[in-house]
Design an enzyme around this catalytic site. Sequence first.
Site, PDB file in Angstrom:
ATOM      1  N   ILE A   1      10.892 -17.986  37.118  1.00 30.45           N
ATOM      2  CA  ILE A   1      10.876 -16.798  37.969  1.00 30.45           C
ATOM      3  C   ILE A   1      10.741 -15.613  37.019  1.00 30.45           C
ATOM      4  O   ILE A   1      11.489 -15.489  36.045  1.00 30.45           O
ATOM      5  CB  ILE A   1      12.161 -16.703  38.830  1.00 30.45           C
ATOM      6  CG1 ILE A   1      12.162 -15.410  39.670  1.00 30.45           C
ATOM      7  CG2 ILE A   1      13.425 -16.787  37.990  1.00 30.45           C
ATOM      8  CD1 ILE A   1      13.349 -15.325  40.638  1.00 30.45           C
ATOM      9  N   SER A   2       9.758 -14.766  37.252  1.00 27.94           N
ATOM     10  CA  SER A   2       9.491 -13.643  36.346  1.00 27.94           C
ATOM     11  C   SER A   2      10.656 -12.661  36.331  1.00 27.94           C
ATOM     12  O   SER A   2      11.390 -12.508  37.306  1.00 27.94           O
ATOM     13  CB  SER A   2       8.217 -12.913  36.766  1.00 27.94           C
ATOM     14  OG  SER A   2       7.094 -13.752  36.668  1.00 27.94           O
TER      15      SER A   2
END
Length: 287
Positions: A130-131
Amino acid sequence: MKPPLKPTLTAPGTLAAKAVAKRPGFPVRLELDAGTPSATKKIAGRAHPERATGTFYQKIPARTALPSGVGLDSRAVRARMVQKLAAQGISDAQVLAAMGHVERHRFVDTALVNQAYEDTSLPIGLGQTISKPNVVARMLELLRQGAGSPAGKLGRVLEIGTGCGYQAAVLAELATEVYSIERLRGLHDKARENLRAFRLANVHLLFGDGMVGYAKGAPYAAIIAAAGGESIPAAWVEQLAVGGRLVAPMHIAGSAQALVVLDKTAQGVTQTVLEAVHFVPLKSGTS
């Protein structure tokens, strides 16, 4: 390399009373949640062999409460995250509001909840991440700065790489309609489960090859990608509306990646290379 699998569309939200924009026709199967106080029933639609099929989940009459997770009241933590984003240069009020509204800790593993609002990427399984919040906010701000972006919400958006579903949830706050495609079945299923309780009627999840996009939903006012390749796939450019904007990571030299902004006008396409980033590699096919 096996041929791309035809996208299968599912949606974690209720059926909207009226579509906000013309969308592709497809048969759906409507299932009311079992075990609710109201009666349940199933309405099946026959799938057309040339169209995507999907399932829309709807609870009547009341909305399901969001999952409690680990009991974290993250409002104050989210507020601090938003303050940090503003201090880092994110100035779009709608982006900041959306980042402050969506509970990021609901999209990460329980063991990582305490890190959910730190400005760092986190593993979500299958070699994906997840960025970090700053990157998500930066890319969404760039999308909204596009020449074709209305003063209010973005129009129809295509997201390449659903991952755990977090960015799709934030996009739901900023766009009238979101099509999000994921090539890894495990992550597609995880995102569907994560988003189910939020009842986002304007988000449609697809399992398929993101490199070919989703032509049935085109043209898109904006396209955003969470994986970087050697170049921007031609299918994405074709599916982007005139006046639309595409934001994606791309290899610029060797293994180095940078954010690329592509604007499509009646005169052609312009491409701008921005800061260095690090995303997972863009791959074709499904798994």
